[in-house]
Design a protein around this motif. Structure first.
Motif, short mmCIF file in Angstrom:
data_model
loop_
_atom_site.label_atom_id
_atom_site.label_comp_id
_atom_site.label_asym_id
_atom_site.label_seq_id
_atom_site.Cartn_x
_atom_site.Cartn_y
_atom_site.Cartn_z
N ARG A 129 0.83 -1.21 0.00
CA ARG A 129 0.00 0.00 0.00
C ARG A 129 0.87 1.26 0.00
NH1 ARG A 129 -4.63 -0.74 -2.05
NH2 ARG A 129 -5.59 0.97 -0.96
N ALA A 130 1.99 1.25 0.73
CA ALA A 130 2.88 2.41 0.77
C ALA A 130 3.48 2.67 -0.60
CB ALA A 130 3.98 2.20 1.81
N ARG A 131 3.91 1.61 -1.27
CA ARG A 131 4.46 1.76 -2.62
C ARG A 131 3.39 2.29 -3.59
NH1 ARG A 131 8.45 -3.28 -4.00
NH2 ARG A 131 10.07 -2.70 -2.53
N MET A 132 2.18 1.77 -3.44
CA MET A 132 1.10 2.22 -4.32
C MET A 132 0.81 3.69 -4.08
SD MET A 132 -1.43 -1.08 -4.34
CE MET A 132 -2.73 -0.17 -5.12
N SER A 133 0.82 4.14 -2.83
CA SER A 133 0.57 5.54 -2.51
C SER A 133 1.63 6.44 -3.14
CB SER A 133 0.55 5.74 -1.00
OG SER A 133 -0.56 5.10 -0.45
N ALA A 134 2.88 5.99 -3.11
CA ALA A 134 3.96 6.76 -3.72
C ALA A 134 3.76 6.87 -5.22
CB ALA A 134 5.31 6.12 -3.40
N LEU A 135 3.29 5.82 -5.83
CA LEU A 135 3.05 5.84 -7.28
C LEU A 135 1.91 6.78 -7.65
CD1 LEU A 135 3.39 2.07 -8.18
CD2 LEU A 135 4.92 3.92 -8.86
N LYS A 136 0.92 6.92 -6.77
CA LYS A 136 -0.23 7.77 -7.06
C LYS A 136 0.18 9.23 -7.21
CE LYS A 136 -3.80 4.93 -4.98
NZ LYS A 136 -4.82 4.83 -3.94
N ASP A 137 1.29 9.62 -6.59
CA ASP A 137 1.76 11.00 -6.67
C ASP A 137 2.30 11.35 -8.05
OD1 ASP A 137 1.05 11.30 -4.04
OD2 ASP A 137 3.07 10.93 -3.27
N GLU A 138 2.70 10.36 -8.78
CA GLU A 138 3.24 10.59 -10.12
C GLU A 138 2.10 10.62 -11.13
OE1 GLU A 138 6.03 7.51 -10.86
OE2 GLU A 138 7.12 7.89 -9.00
N GLU A 139 2.36 11.27 -12.28
CA GLU A 139 1.35 11.32 -13.34
C GLU A 139 1.07 9.91 -13.83
OE1 GLU A 139 0.96 12.93 -17.88
OE2 GLU A 139 2.14 14.11 -16.47
N GLY A 140 -0.18 9.53 -13.81
CA GLY A 140 -0.56 8.20 -14.25
C GLY A 140 -0.26 7.13 -13.22
N GLY A 141 0.27 7.52 -12.10
CA GLY A 141 0.65 6.57 -11.08
C GLY A 141 -0.51 5.80 -10.50
N GLU A 142 -1.64 6.46 -10.40
CA GLU A 142 -2.82 5.78 -9.83
C GLU A 142 -3.21 4.57 -10.67
OE1 GLU A 142 -7.40 6.73 -8.59
OE2 GLU A 142 -5.94 8.35 -8.59
N LYS A 143 -3.25 4.76 -11.98
CA LYS A 143 -3.59 3.65 -12.87
C LYS A 143 -2.52 2.57 -12.79
CE LYS A 143 -5.53 1.41 -16.28
NZ LYS A 143 -6.14 0.19 -15.83
N MET A 144 -1.27 2.98 -12.74
CA MET A 144 -0.18 2.03 -12.65
C MET A 144 -0.28 1.23 -11.35
SD MET A 144 3.99 2.57 -12.62
CE MET A 144 3.88 3.89 -13.78
N ALA A 145 -0.58 1.91 -10.27
CA ALA A 145 -0.70 1.24 -8.98
C ALA A 145 -1.84 0.23 -9.01
CB ALA A 145 -0.94 2.27 -7.88
N GLU A 146 -2.95 0.59 -9.62
CA GLU A 146 -4.08 -0.33 -9.74
C GLU A 146 -3.68 -1.56 -10.56
OE1 GLU A 146 -7.31 1.90 -11.36
OE2 GLU A 146 -7.49 3.16 -9.59
N ARG A 172 -2.52 -9.56 -7.16
CA ARG A 172 -3.64 -10.40 -6.72
C ARG A 172 -3.79 -11.61 -7.63
NH1 ARG A 172 -7.81 -5.99 -6.47
NH2 ARG A 172 -8.68 -7.27 -8.11
N ARG A 173 -3.67 -11.40 -8.94
CA ARG A 173 -3.79 -12.49 -9.90
C ARG A 173 -2.70 -13.52 -9.67
NH1 ARG A 173 -3.94 -9.51 -14.07
NH2 ARG A 173 -1.74 -9.56 -14.54
N GLU A 174 -1.46 -13.06 -9.48
CA GLU A 174 -0.35 -13.98 -9.22
C GLU A 174 -0.58 -14.74 -7.92
OE1 GLU A 174 3.10 -11.48 -9.32
OE2 GLU A 174 3.10 -11.35 -11.50
N GLY A 175 -1.12 -14.06 -6.91
CA GLY A 175 -1.42 -14.72 -5.64
C GLY A 175 -2.46 -15.80 -5.80
N ARG A 176 -3.50 -15.51 -6.60
CA ARG A 176 -4.53 -16.52 -6.84
C ARG A 176 -3.95 -17.73 -7.57
NH1 ARG A 176 -7.93 -12.00 -8.03
NH2 ARG A 176 -7.52 -12.30 -10.22
N GLU A 177 -3.11 -17.48 -8.58
CA GLU A 177 -2.50 -18.57 -9.33
C GLU A 177 -1.61 -19.42 -8.42
OE1 GLU A 177 -0.51 -16.64 -12.57
OE2 GLU A 177 -2.39 -16.06 -13.54
N GLU A 178 -0.84 -18.76 -7.57
CA GLU A 178 0.01 -19.49 -6.63
C GLU A 178 -0.84 -20.31 -5.67
OE1 GLU A 178 3.07 -18.38 -3.05
OE2 GLU A 178 3.06 -17.08 -4.81
N GLY A 179 -1.94 -19.73 -5.20
CA GLY A 179 -2.84 -20.45 -4.30
C GLY A 179 -3.46 -21.66 -4.97
#
Length: 83
Positions: free
Chosen positions: A7-24, A31-38
């Motif tokens: 979440r901290a890394r994602m918040s930092a990315l949101k400060d940059e232009e387009g960062g919000e979309k990148m963070a999402e 999440r997808r990788e976690g589901r596949e691993e599970g």
């Protein structure tokens, strides 16, 4: 990586232009990788459970179990030892 770090890394990315979309996108990929691993872990656990049940009930030989599950006899013996 812990959830708070992500979440901290994602918040930092949101400060940059387009960062919000990148963070999402990053969060969705993680999440997808976690589901596949599970799923992979679940399949392995299910296979081990099936093999254990077959061994416990004496329904088959280690050789035929190895052939049926396409694993080595030593893997079947390892699972049997864990019973």
């Amino acid at each position: 990586m812990h959830y708070n770090e992500i979440r901290a890394r994602m918040s930092a990315l949101k400060d940059e232009e387009g960062g919000e979309k990148m963070a999402e996108d990053i969060f969705a990929r993680m999440r997808r990788e976690g589901r596949e691993e599970g799923r992979e872990e679940g399949r392995a656990e299910g296979q081990n459970f099936a093999i254990s049940t077959i061994i416990k009930n004496g329904l088959s030989t280690p050789e035929s179990i190895a052939m049926a599950f396409d694993i080595s006899i030593s893997e079947v013996e390892r699972i049997a030892k864990g019973l």
